[in-house]
Design an enzyme around this catalytic site. Structure first.
Site, mmCIF file in Angstrom:
data_model
loop_
_atom_site.group_PDB
_atom_site.id
_atom_site.type_symbol
_atom_site.label_atom_id
_atom_site.label_comp_id
_atom_site.label_asym_id
_atom_site.label_seq_id
_atom_site.Cartn_x
_atom_site.Cartn_y
_atom_site.Cartn_z
ATOM 1 N N CYS A 57 -41.163 -5.796 29.528
ATOM 2 C CA CYS A 57 -41.920 -6.800 28.932
ATOM 3 C C CYS A 57 -41.440 -7.548 27.755
ATOM 4 O O CYS A 57 -41.114 -6.888 26.727
ATOM 5 C CB CYS A 57 -43.440 -6.303 28.879
ATOM 6 S SG CYS A 57 -44.382 -7.591 28.003
ATOM 7 N N CYS A 112 -54.183 -17.934 31.520
ATOM 8 C CA CYS A 112 -53.786 -16.421 30.965
ATOM 9 C C CYS A 112 -53.736 -16.669 29.590
ATOM 10 O O CYS A 112 -53.000 -17.444 28.943
ATOM 11 C CB CYS A 112 -52.489 -16.143 31.671
ATOM 12 S SG CYS A 112 -51.660 -14.518 31.116
ATOM 13 N N GLU A 154 -48.688 -17.646 23.250
ATOM 14 C CA GLU A 154 -48.282 -18.609 24.502
ATOM 15 C C GLU A 154 -49.722 -18.218 25.384
ATOM 16 O O GLU A 154 -50.245 -17.211 25.424
ATOM 17 C CB GLU A 154 -46.965 -17.865 24.956
ATOM 18 C CG GLU A 154 -45.980 -18.336 24.113
ATOM 19 C CD GLU A 154 -44.664 -17.908 24.701
ATOM 20 O OE1 GLU A 154 -44.359 -17.675 25.979
ATOM 21 O OE2 GLU A 154 -43.627 -17.485 24.025
ATOM 22 N N CYS A 208 -45.202 -13.276 34.438
ATOM 23 C CA CYS A 208 -45.652 -12.253 33.629
ATOM 24 C C CYS A 208 -44.585 -11.369 32.900
ATOM 25 O O CYS A 208 -43.166 -11.078 33.433
ATOM 26 C CB CYS A 208 -46.046 -11.130 34.731
ATOM 27 S SG CYS A 208 -47.611 -11.460 35.743
ATOM 28 N N CYS A 211 -43.632 -1.717 26.579
ATOM 29 C CA CYS A 211 -43.196 -1.608 28.137
ATOM 30 C C CYS A 211 -41.926 -2.120 28.325
ATOM 31 O O CYS A 211 -41.570 -3.251 27.800
ATOM 32 C CB CYS A 211 -44.228 -2.242 28.730
ATOM 33 S SG CYS A 211 -45.884 -1.653 28.615
ATOM 34 N N CYS A 246 -47.050 -7.148 20.336
ATOM 35 C CA CYS A 246 -47.624 -5.950 20.939
ATOM 36 C C CYS A 246 -47.086 -4.830 20.406
ATOM 37 O O CYS A 246 -45.763 -4.740 20.196
ATOM 38 C CB CYS A 246 -47.630 -6.076 22.625
ATOM 39 S SG CYS A 246 -48.201 -4.842 23.575
HETATM 40 N N1 SAH Z 1 -51.206 -5.507 27.744
HETATM 41 C C1 SAH Z 1 -51.911 -5.726 28.908
HETATM 42 C C2 SAH Z 1 -51.795 -7.188 29.375
HETATM 43 C C3 SAH Z 1 -50.633 -8.087 29.139
HETATM 44 S S1 SAH Z 1 -49.391 -7.804 30.471
HETATM 45 C C4 SAH Z 1 -51.358 -5.005 30.031
HETATM 46 O O1 SAH Z 1 -50.407 -4.512 29.892
HETATM 47 O O2 SAH Z 1 -51.927 -4.797 31.264
HETATM 48 C C5 SAH Z 1 -50.061 -8.474 32.116
HETATM 49 C C6 SAH Z 1 -49.410 -7.814 33.353
HETATM 50 O O3 SAH Z 1 -47.874 -8.308 33.313
HETATM 51 C C7 SAH Z 1 -49.283 -6.209 33.231
HETATM 52 O O4 SAH Z 1 -49.634 -5.944 34.485
HETATM 53 C C8 SAH Z 1 -47.851 -5.885 33.019
HETATM 54 O O5 SAH Z 1 -47.357 -4.684 33.548
HETATM 55 C C9 SAH Z 1 -47.086 -7.199 33.666
HETATM 56 N N2 SAH Z 1 -45.907 -7.543 33.383
HETATM 57 C C10 SAH Z 1 -45.089 -7.218 32.009
HETATM 58 N N3 SAH Z 1 -43.897 -7.802 32.110
HETATM 59 C C11 SAH Z 1 -43.507 -8.031 33.305
HETATM 60 C C12 SAH Z 1 -42.521 -8.337 33.996
HETATM 61 N N4 SAH Z 1 -41.281 -8.446 33.239
HETATM 62 N N5 SAH Z 1 -42.249 -8.663 35.396
HETATM 63 C C13 SAH Z 1 -43.750 -8.826 35.814
HETATM 64 N N6 SAH Z 1 -44.852 -8.205 35.515
HETATM 65 C C14 SAH Z 1 -44.784 -7.869 34.129
#
Ligand code: SAH
Length: 344
Positions: A119, A105, A92, A335, A116, A112
């Protein structure tokens, strides 16, 4: 034999091929210009190359391997794209228009590895890396969808995946994004965001790419960070911050620290105060991201007054901070919401 995708080839790779084919090296630059500056979708259009060379290219390469399979437009103008890949997988991307800025983006992996806790992409697990072509084609496809009047101005590598975990392919794509013969995005217009993979960051700082670096910090102590970002167990905060403190920034540039506010995990006044202490001495800005809740994400979203309070404490400590406006929440494009959500 399956044809190769020419977008996987760097300018240097093409120079070598031109030499092998007894063509002038200069043809390589012309091909790159056709592919990215002029966004030609067929070799037949490359009219400053000889017919013979075009035929040879045609016999050896394809120049598309990704298609927009679906798109959803949000009330706020952002658009989420589902890009279909040749092997049946999909990734996406999210287009985010503002007054003077049109950002895309971009994804770098299918799924991945880093899990996290907040996410959705992390929930999918890792499927595979994207090729350089698949990264570059997301931009070509969206630019074509937008038409010539609406040129993309910024790229953020913040879609699905961890860019530094697909190092070589991401660097190859970044060189084309940044190249004057390629997409011509200036270094300040491209941002790579990472969970903080230290060995890859050490490598990255030696590259001659002057793009923006964003670190997903998300917590101020190892216990909280490891809880929401398992990558922290391998690359703890102290080492990550030491790297950032010593990172050779270009004049006038700063590191961005992303900080996803997760209720009950990293959102207290003490957390905000500790964050400002930790960042002292680092040329940086903080990007606060109120958690976007999602199905399967075991946290609730952050109340706005708590976000404002956290923001204010940082401002009062002279930290440059902006709270990221959530985009596309109604279409699951915000995000951490990439990875599913296309069922009607
Ligand atoms: N793997 C990379 C890029 C993808 S995530 C990274 O982790 O930086 C891009 C951003 O979205 C990251 O800063 C992550 O912390 C944030 N993110 C992921 N899940 C989220 C959520 N549920 N709500 C808000 N931000 C989120």
């Amino acid at each position: 034999m399956q044809k190769e995708n020419i977008l996987d080839w760097s300018m240097e790779d093409l120079e070598r091929l031109m030499e092998e084919w007894s063509e002038s090296k200069f043809r390589s630059k012309q091909i790159i210009e056709w592919l990215y500056l002029k966004k030609a979708g067929a070799f037949a259009l490359m009219t400053n190359l000889s017919k013979d060379l075009r035929a040879k290219l045609e016999a050896r390469f394809v120049l598309r391997s990704l298609k927009i399979q679906d798109s959803r437009e949000s009330k706020d103008g952002s658009v989420k794209f589902l890009f279909g890949l040749n092997d049946g997988n999909a990734v996406e991307g999210v287009y985010m228009p503002d007054e003077n800025r049109r950002a895309l983006c971009v994804s770098t992996q299918v799924g991945c590895k880093f899990h996290c806790a907040f996410c959705l992409t992390g929930k999918m697990g890792f499927i595979r890396n994207l090729s350089p072509a698949e990264i570059l084609e997301q931009v070509l496809a969206v630019q074509e969808w937008l038409g010539p009047e609406k040129t993309l101005t910024n790229l953020v590598l913040m879609g699905m995946g961890e860019p530094l975990d697909n190092y070589d392919n991401v660097m190859k794509a970044l060189r084309i994004f940044n190249s004057p013969a390629g997409f011509k995005f200036g270094g300040r217009k491209i941002t790579l965001s990472t969970v903080g993979l230290l060995p890859a960051l050490e490598r990255f700082q030696k590259e001659d790419l002057k793009i923006n670096l964003a670190i997903s910090l998300n917590a101020v102590d190892d216990a909280a960070r490891s809880r929401i970002m398992p990558a922290n167990k391998k690359y703890p905060l102290k080492d990550l911050l030491k790297f950032c403190r010593e990172y050779p920034l270009q004049p006038g540039r700063r590191i961005t620290f992303e900080y996803v506010l997760v209720p009950g995990v990293n959102d207290t006044d003490e957390d905000a105060e500790k964050l400002s202490r930790l960042l002292r001495g680092i040329k940086c800005k903080v990007n606060l991201i109120p958690l976007n809740a999602g199905e399967g994400v075991p946290f609730s979203s952050m109340p706005q007054d708590r976000v404002d309070r956290f923001h204010k404490i940082l401002v009062n400590s002279n930290i440059s901070v902006f709270t990221r406006k959530s985009r596309g929440g109604d279409i699951l494009a915000a995000c951490g919401q990439l990875g599913g959500g296309w069922a009607a």
